[in-house]
Motif scaffolding. Structure first.
Motif, PDB file in Angstrom:
ATOM      1  N   CYS A   1     -11.181 -15.372  31.998  1.00 30.20           N
ATOM      2  CA  CYS A   1     -10.720 -16.596  32.639  1.00 30.20           C
ATOM      3  C   CYS A   1     -11.694 -16.954  33.744  1.00 30.20           C
ATOM      4  CB  CYS A   1      -9.321 -16.400  33.216  1.00 30.20           C
ATOM      5  SG  CYS A   1      -8.780 -17.803  34.192  1.00 30.20           S
ATOM      6  N   SER A   2     -12.232 -18.153  33.651  1.00 29.21           N
ATOM      7  CA  SER A   2     -13.215 -18.540  34.655  1.00 29.21           C
ATOM      8  C   SER A   2     -12.557 -19.024  35.939  1.00 29.21           C
ATOM      9  CB  SER A   2     -14.138 -19.624  34.097  1.00 29.21           C
ATOM     10  OG  SER A   2     -13.391 -20.758  33.754  1.00 29.21           O
ATOM     11  N   GLN A   3     -11.239 -19.140  35.896  1.00 26.68           N
ATOM     12  CA  GLN A   3     -10.520 -19.594  37.078  1.00 26.68           C
ATOM     13  C   GLN A   3     -10.174 -18.436  38.010  1.00 26.68           C
ATOM     14  OE1 GLN A   3      -9.893 -22.897  37.540  1.00 26.68           O
ATOM     15  NE2 GLN A   3      -8.972 -22.551  39.532  1.00 26.68           N
ATOM     16  N   CYS A   4      -9.519 -17.414  37.456  1.00 26.79           N
ATOM     17  CA  CYS A   4      -9.071 -16.307  38.317  1.00 26.79           C
ATOM     18  C   CYS A   4      -9.855 -15.022  38.080  1.00 26.79           C
ATOM     19  CB  CYS A   4      -7.579 -16.063  38.132  1.00 26.79           C
ATOM     20  SG  CYS A   4      -7.141 -15.413  36.521  1.00 26.79           S
ATOM     21  N   GLY A   5     -10.698 -15.021  37.042  1.00 32.58           N
ATOM     22  CA  GLY A   5     -11.535 -13.855  36.820  1.00 32.58           C
ATOM     23  C   GLY A   5     -10.892 -12.758  35.987  1.00 32.58           C
ATOM     24  N   LEU A   6      -9.745 -13.038  35.427  1.00 29.42           N
ATOM     25  CA  LEU A   6      -9.081 -12.068  34.559  1.00 29.42           C
ATOM     26  C   LEU A   6      -9.951 -11.799  33.333  1.00 29.42           C
ATOM     27  CD1 LEU A   6      -6.376 -10.511  33.926  1.00 29.42           C
ATOM     28  CD2 LEU A   6      -5.669 -12.546  32.697  1.00 29.42           C
ATOM     29  N   VAL A   7     -10.210 -10.539  33.067  1.00 28.36           N
ATOM     30  CA  VAL A   7     -11.038 -10.207  31.906  1.00 28.36           C
ATOM     31  C   VAL A   7     -10.370  -9.149  31.043  1.00 28.36           C
ATOM     32  CG1 VAL A   7     -13.315 -10.809  32.799  1.00 28.36           C
ATOM     33  CG2 VAL A   7     -12.365  -8.560  33.281  1.00 28.36           C
ATOM     34  N   GLY A   8     -10.713  -9.164  29.794  1.00 25.99           N
ATOM     35  CA  GLY A   8     -10.202  -8.154  28.891  1.00 25.99           C
ATOM     36  C   GLY A   8     -11.111  -8.024  27.692  1.00 25.99           C
ATOM     37  N   GLU A   9     -11.033  -6.867  27.064  1.00 23.27           N
ATOM     38  CA  GLU A   9     -11.797  -6.667  25.843  1.00 23.27           C
ATOM     39  C   GLU A   9     -10.833  -6.308  24.736  1.00 23.27           C
ATOM     40  OE1 GLU A   9     -14.871  -3.829  26.651  1.00 23.27           O
ATOM     41  OE2 GLU A   9     -16.233  -5.394  27.336  1.00 23.27           O
ATOM     42  N   ILE A  10     -10.966  -7.004  23.644  1.00 26.96           N
ATOM     43  CA  ILE A  10     -10.057  -6.809  22.525  1.00 26.96           C
ATOM     44  C   ILE A  10     -10.838  -6.323  21.319  1.00 26.96           C
ATOM     45  CG2 ILE A  10      -8.350  -7.929  21.016  1.00 26.96           C
ATOM     46  CD1 ILE A  10      -7.539  -7.997  23.986  1.00 26.96           C
ATOM     47  N   GLN A  11     -10.353  -5.240  20.752  1.00 22.33           N
ATOM     48  CA  GLN A  11     -10.989  -4.698  19.547  1.00 22.33           C
ATOM     49  C   GLN A  11     -10.796  -5.657  18.377  1.00 22.33           C
ATOM     50  OE1 GLN A  11     -12.296  -1.326  19.651  1.00 22.33           O
ATOM     51  NE2 GLN A  11     -13.238  -1.701  17.661  1.00 22.33           N
ATOM     52  N   ILE A  12     -11.877  -5.950  17.704  1.00 26.24           N
ATOM     53  CA  ILE A  12     -11.784  -6.813  16.527  1.00 26.24           C
ATOM     54  C   ILE A  12     -11.625  -5.913  15.303  1.00 26.24           C
ATOM     55  CG2 ILE A  12     -12.885  -8.636  15.185  1.00 26.24           C
ATOM     56  CD1 ILE A  12     -14.574  -9.238  17.708  1.00 26.24           C
ATOM     57  N   THR A  13     -10.436  -5.922  14.737  1.00 24.03           N
ATOM     58  CA  THR A  13     -10.142  -4.999  13.641  1.00 24.03           C
ATOM     59  C   THR A  13     -10.344  -5.634  12.277  1.00 24.03           C
ATOM     60  OG1 THR A  13      -7.818  -5.598  13.924  1.00 24.03           O
ATOM     61  CG2 THR A  13      -8.540  -3.572  14.966  1.00 24.03           C
ATOM     62  N   GLY A  14     -10.500  -6.941  12.238  1.00 23.84           N
ATOM     63  CA  GLY A  14     -10.696  -7.611  10.967  1.00 23.84           C
ATOM     64  C   GLY A  14     -11.085  -9.044  11.216  1.00 23.84           C
ATOM     65  N   PRO A  15     -11.239  -9.807  10.145  1.00 25.44           N
ATOM     66  CA  PRO A  15     -11.589 -11.215  10.323  1.00 25.44           C
ATOM     67  C   PRO A  15     -10.542 -11.906  11.205  1.00 25.44           C
ATOM     68  CG  PRO A  15     -11.661 -10.601   8.006  1.00 25.44           C
ATOM     69  CD  PRO A  15     -11.052  -9.450   8.734  1.00 25.44           C
ATOM     70  N   SER A  16     -10.990 -12.449  12.291  1.00 28.55           N
ATOM     71  CA  SER A  16     -10.023 -13.089  13.181  1.00 28.55           C
ATOM     72  C   SER A  16     -10.635 -14.267  13.897  1.00 28.55           C
ATOM     73  CB  SER A  16      -9.466 -12.081  14.183  1.00 28.55           C
ATOM     74  OG  SER A  16     -10.484 -11.297  14.734  1.00 28.55           O
ATOM     75  N   HIS A  17      -9.762 -15.120  14.332  1.00 26.27           N
ATOM     76  CA  HIS A  17     -10.167 -16.298  15.066  1.00 26.27           C
ATOM     77  C   HIS A  17      -9.986 -16.039  16.557  1.00 26.27           C
ATOM     78  CE1 HIS A  17     -10.704 -18.895  11.641  1.00 26.27           C
ATOM     79  NE2 HIS A  17      -9.580 -18.444  11.129  1.00 26.27           N
ATOM     80  N   PRO A  18     -10.713 -16.793  17.350  1.00 29.71           N
ATOM     81  CA  PRO A  18     -10.534 -16.636  18.797  1.00 29.71           C
ATOM     82  C   PRO A  18      -9.069 -16.703  19.227  1.00 29.71           C
ATOM     83  CG  PRO A  18     -12.409 -18.029  18.375  1.00 29.71           C
ATOM     84  CD  PRO A  18     -11.800 -17.724  17.041  1.00 29.71           C
ATOM     85  N   VAL A  19      -8.283 -17.520  18.519  1.00 29.55           N
ATOM     86  CA  VAL A  19      -6.877 -17.652  18.919  1.00 29.55           C
ATOM     87  C   VAL A  19      -6.113 -16.338  18.692  1.00 29.55           C
ATOM     88  CG1 VAL A  19      -6.083 -18.620  16.722  1.00 29.55           C
ATOM     89  CG2 VAL A  19      -4.860 -19.196  18.816  1.00 29.55           C
ATOM     90  N   ASP A  20      -6.499 -15.581  17.661  1.00 28.88           N
ATOM     91  CA  ASP A  20      -5.874 -14.280  17.435  1.00 28.88           C
ATOM     92  C   ASP A  20      -6.202 -13.316  18.567  1.00 28.88           C
ATOM     93  OD1 ASP A  20      -5.000 -15.158  14.882  1.00 28.88           O
ATOM     94  OD2 ASP A  20      -6.947 -14.639  14.027  1.00 28.88           O
ATOM     95  N   ILE A  21      -7.445 -13.369  18.971  1.00 29.08           N
ATOM     96  CA  ILE A  21      -7.884 -12.522  20.078  1.00 29.08           C
ATOM     97  C   ILE A  21      -7.127 -12.898  21.347  1.00 29.08           C
ATOM     98  CG2 ILE A  21      -9.884 -11.855  21.482  1.00 29.08           C
ATOM     99  CD1 ILE A  21     -10.037 -10.905  18.545  1.00 29.08           C
ATOM    100  N   TYR A  22      -6.994 -14.180  21.537  1.00 30.96           N
ATOM    101  CA  TYR A  22      -6.280 -14.663  22.715  1.00 30.96           C
ATOM    102  C   TYR A  22      -4.826 -14.187  22.712  1.00 30.96           C
ATOM    103  CZ  TYR A  22      -3.631 -17.851  25.628  1.00 30.96           C
ATOM    104  OH  TYR A  22      -2.745 -18.367  26.527  1.00 30.96           O
ATOM    105  N   CYS A  23      -4.200 -14.187  21.552  1.00 29.52           N
ATOM    106  CA  CYS A  23      -2.819 -13.714  21.441  1.00 29.52           C
ATOM    107  C   CYS A  23      -2.706 -12.252  21.839  1.00 29.52           C
ATOM    108  CB  CYS A  23      -2.298 -13.882  20.016  1.00 29.52           C
ATOM    109  SG  CYS A  23      -1.878 -15.571  19.620  1.00 29.52           S
TER     110      CYS A  23
END
Ligand code: ZN
Length: 80
Positions: free
Chosen positions: A46-68
């Motif tokens: 998040c460029s507003q508050c600086g919240l960051v996270g790393e999500i493992q990509i386990t298969g074909p996914s869209h950014p929205v899946d990662i966001y979820c």
């Protein structure tokens, strides 16, 4: 027997996927998902508050899946 009014329907179809998502912490529309390859991680920030996270990509996914997954992790207290 009424008149038939013809209405012009202009449909604007946006095919673009949203680039920014709503931040679960600050509520700003400023969360960006940077996808990686399958098996690696996607970076969410998040460029507003600086919240960051790393999500493992386990298969074909869209950014929205990662966001979820990101918001799930946030609400379960694993990030933030
Ligand atoms: Zn934020």
């Amino acid at each position: 027997m009424g008149r038939r009014r013809r209405r012009k329907v202009v449909k604007v179809v946006k095919k673009k996927l949203p680039k920014y998502f709503v931040c679960p912490r600050c509520g700003a529309h400023a969360v960006k998902v940077v996808m990686g390859e399958i098996g690696s991680v996607a970076k969410v920030q998040c460029s507003q508050c600086g919240l960051v996270g790393e999500i493992q990509i386990t298969g074909p996914s869209h950014p929205v899946d990662i966001y979820c997954k990101f918001s799930d992790l946030f609400y379960s207290g694993q990030i933030g």
